[in-house]
Design an enzyme around this catalytic site. Structure first.
Site, mmCIF file in Angstrom:
data_model
loop_
_atom_site.group_PDB
_atom_site.id
_atom_site.type_symbol
_atom_site.label_atom_id
_atom_site.label_comp_id
_atom_site.label_asym_id
_atom_site.label_seq_id
_atom_site.Cartn_x
_atom_site.Cartn_y
_atom_site.Cartn_z
ATOM 1 N N TYR A 66 0.841 -1.201 0.000
ATOM 2 C CA TYR A 66 0.000 0.000 0.000
ATOM 3 C C TYR A 66 0.882 1.259 0.000
ATOM 4 O O TYR A 66 0.746 2.134 -0.861
ATOM 5 C CB TYR A 66 -0.932 0.010 1.223
ATOM 6 C CG TYR A 66 -1.831 1.227 1.244
ATOM 7 C CD1 TYR A 66 -2.986 1.270 0.470
ATOM 8 C CD2 TYR A 66 -1.514 2.340 2.025
ATOM 9 C CE1 TYR A 66 -3.800 2.395 0.465
ATOM 10 C CE2 TYR A 66 -2.319 3.469 2.027
ATOM 11 C CZ TYR A 66 -3.457 3.486 1.246
ATOM 12 O OH TYR A 66 -4.263 4.604 1.226
ATOM 13 N N LYS A 118 1.523 4.090 -2.999
ATOM 14 C CA LYS A 118 1.215 5.509 -2.787
ATOM 15 C C LYS A 118 2.481 6.370 -2.963
ATOM 16 O O LYS A 118 2.392 7.524 -3.401
ATOM 17 C CB LYS A 118 0.591 5.712 -1.398
ATOM 18 C CG LYS A 118 -0.781 5.055 -1.249
ATOM 19 C CD LYS A 118 -1.791 5.595 -2.253
ATOM 20 C CE LYS A 118 -3.194 5.071 -2.071
ATOM 21 N NZ LYS A 118 -4.144 5.593 -3.069
HETATM 22 N N1 LIG Z 1 -9.518 6.775 4.327
HETATM 23 C C1 LIG Z 1 -8.262 7.046 4.598
HETATM 24 O O1 LIG Z 1 -7.850 7.082 5.778
HETATM 25 C C2 LIG Z 1 -7.305 7.361 3.481
HETATM 26 C C3 LIG Z 1 -6.088 7.980 3.822
HETATM 27 C C4 LIG Z 1 -5.188 8.288 2.797
HETATM 28 C C5 LIG Z 1 -5.487 7.994 1.494
HETATM 29 N N2 LIG Z 1 -6.658 7.373 1.188
HETATM 30 C C6 LIG Z 1 -6.910 7.074 -0.231
HETATM 31 O O2 LIG Z 1 -8.092 7.752 -0.612
HETATM 32 C C7 LIG Z 1 -8.691 7.076 -1.722
HETATM 33 C C8 LIG Z 1 -10.184 6.916 -1.444
HETATM 34 O O3 LIG Z 1 -10.335 6.091 -0.301
HETATM 35 P P1 LIG Z 1 -11.566 6.227 0.700
HETATM 36 O O4 LIG Z 1 -10.995 6.275 2.051
HETATM 37 O O5 LIG Z 1 -12.500 7.279 0.271
HETATM 38 O O6 LIG Z 1 -12.202 4.755 0.500
HETATM 39 P P2 LIG Z 1 -13.716 4.219 0.409
HETATM 40 O O7 LIG Z 1 -14.633 5.007 1.285
HETATM 41 O O8 LIG Z 1 -13.616 2.755 0.638
HETATM 42 O O9 LIG Z 1 -14.112 4.497 -1.133
HETATM 43 C C9 LIG Z 1 -13.458 3.830 -2.172
HETATM 44 C C10 LIG Z 1 -14.120 4.155 -3.503
HETATM 45 O O10 LIG Z 1 -13.344 3.534 -4.558
HETATM 46 C C11 LIG Z 1 -14.183 2.670 -5.343
HETATM 47 N N3 LIG Z 1 -13.349 1.547 -5.799
HETATM 48 C C12 LIG Z 1 -12.654 0.676 -5.033
HETATM 49 N N4 LIG Z 1 -12.034 -0.238 -5.804
HETATM 50 C C13 LIG Z 1 -12.323 0.077 -7.089
HETATM 51 C C14 LIG Z 1 -11.988 -0.503 -8.354
HETATM 52 N N5 LIG Z 1 -11.252 -1.619 -8.442
HETATM 53 N N6 LIG Z 1 -12.452 0.087 -9.477
HETATM 54 C C15 LIG Z 1 -13.226 1.188 -9.404
HETATM 55 N N7 LIG Z 1 -13.583 1.777 -8.235
HETATM 56 C C16 LIG Z 1 -13.150 1.215 -7.105
HETATM 57 C C17 LIG Z 1 -15.351 2.294 -4.399
HETATM 58 O O11 LIG Z 1 -16.569 1.994 -5.076
HETATM 59 P P3 LIG Z 1 -16.969 0.486 -5.547
HETATM 60 O O12 LIG Z 1 -16.696 -0.421 -4.386
HETATM 61 O O13 LIG Z 1 -18.418 0.559 -5.960
HETATM 62 O O14 LIG Z 1 -16.093 0.206 -6.720
HETATM 63 C C18 LIG Z 1 -15.523 3.621 -3.646
HETATM 64 O O15 LIG Z 1 -16.300 4.526 -4.405
HETATM 65 C C19 LIG Z 1 -7.922 5.752 -1.883
HETATM 66 O O16 LIG Z 1 -7.021 5.866 -2.945
HETATM 67 C C20 LIG Z 1 -7.174 5.612 -0.543
HETATM 68 O O17 LIG Z 1 -5.995 4.874 -0.703
HETATM 69 C C21 LIG Z 1 -7.578 7.044 2.141
#
Ligand SMILES: NC(=O)c1ccc[n+]([C@@H]2O[C@H](COP(=O)([O-])OP(=O)(O)OC[C@H]3O[C@@H](n4cnc5c(N)ncnc54)[C@H](OP(=O)(O)O)[C@@H]3O)[C@@H](O)[C@H]2O)c1
Length: 255
Positions: A145, A149
């Site tokens: 991961y 990133k």
């Molecule tokens: N939350 C944190 O603490 C955090 C911190 C730093 C960075 N991030 C980054 O922020 C980004 C968004 O994460 P989030 O926290 O908002 O997660 P989340 O709430 O789980 O949302 C993830 C989104 O991505 C979609 N998705 C997942 N796999 C996919 C695939 N193979 N193809 C197309 N769509 C896909 C999901 O929809 P479906 O399941 O319908 O496809 C959903 O809309 C990610 O890149 C994550 O690494 C998150």
């Protein structure tokens, strides 16, 4: 009206981008795998903000999904948010290698291919932006991961430098590196986040607000919030081995 294309637009940070950009008057192209949820999100935003919404059901870990997304971003996209992402449950050797490769496909190959497909049109029109959602994990050592990133940060900086002369500062590429944000992300990976202190949690709307402000300012690596700016700043002076030990424990318990 400008158009924003957002991957992973149905939940968490991606949904927050969609809401904010709709309220700013962007027409939207929303991508995720779950069609019903996509349609619901699109209808809600259309109703509330009177913008045009388009949906694209695509799995970015598949060739078919990637090709469909590439084709759509080639036309009339002013802002691309490469946001879709996930964590696998467990540390490196506990995760099937196929799941780690899926992560590289979504976090790296999709980001590379969509950026490659969208930029020529933006450069031709003389305006546009790409936000690649990375993480503060890029500056720590957190298995595949964190490595994926870190790639997104390095890639974004490299592309921003490559287009600098052709874009005259009007086409921007930025990596966004949030810390912990309350979304579906940790639940989906069955992470137990109970030992993460409150001050380390960010609000998704604040993250989006900081991202769009930094993009406007021409920042290349955006780290929202003072606490994470400080952590990332200090981590540069700490030996990598110690950073690895510290980051291998924080927020890495599984249910
Ligand atoms: N939350 C944190 O603490 C955090 C911190 C730093 C960075 N991030 C980054 O922020 C980004 C968004 O994460 P989030 O926290 O908002 O997660 P989340 O709430 O789980 O949302 C993830 C989104 O991505 C979609 N998705 C997942 N796999 C996919 C695939 N193979 N193809 C197309 N769509 C896909 C999901 O929809 P479906 O399941 O319908 O496809 C959903 O809309 C990610 O890149 C994550 O690494 C998150």
């Amino acid at each position: 009206m400008p158009t924003a294309f957002i991957t992973g637009a149905t939940a968490g940070i991606g949904a927050a981008f969609a809401r904010r950009l709709a309220s700013d008057g962007f027409d939207l192209v929303l991508l995720a795998r779950d069609t019903e949820r996509l349609e619901r999100t699109a209808a809600e935003l259309r109703g509330k903000y009177a913008v045009r919404t388009e949906t694209l059901t695509a799995d970015l870990s598949t060739e078919e999904g990637l090709a469909a997304a590439e084709e759509r971003v080639r036309t009339d996209v002013d802002l691309l948010v490469n946001n879709a992402g996930f964590a696998n449950k467990g540390v490196f050797l506990d995760v099937p290698v196929s799941d780690e490769l899926t992560m590289l496909k979504v976090h790296c190959e999709a980001v590379l291919r969509l950026t490659h497909a969208v930029l020529p049109g933006m450069l031709e029109r003389g305006r546009g932006g790409v936000i690649n959602v990375s993480s503060v994990a890029a500056f720590a050592t957190r298995g595949t991961y964190g490595a994926s990133k870190a790639w997104a940060v390095n890639f974004s900086q490299g592309v921003a430098a490559d287009i600098r002369n052709r874009s005259h500062g009007k086409v921007r590429v930025m990596a966004l590196c949030p810390g912990f944000v309350h979304t579906e992300f940790h639940e989906r990976a069955q992470m137990d986040m109970s030992d993460v202190p409150g001050f380390m949690w960010l609000d998704k709307d604040d993250v989006v607000d900081a991202a769009l402000r930094d993009l406007r300012r021409g920042v290349q690596v955006s780290v929202p919030s003072p606490q994470y700016k400080a952590i990332v700043g200090v981590s540069r002076f700490i030996p990598r081995g110690l950073v690895a030990r510290m980051s291998s424990t924080t927020g890495r318990k599984y249910k």
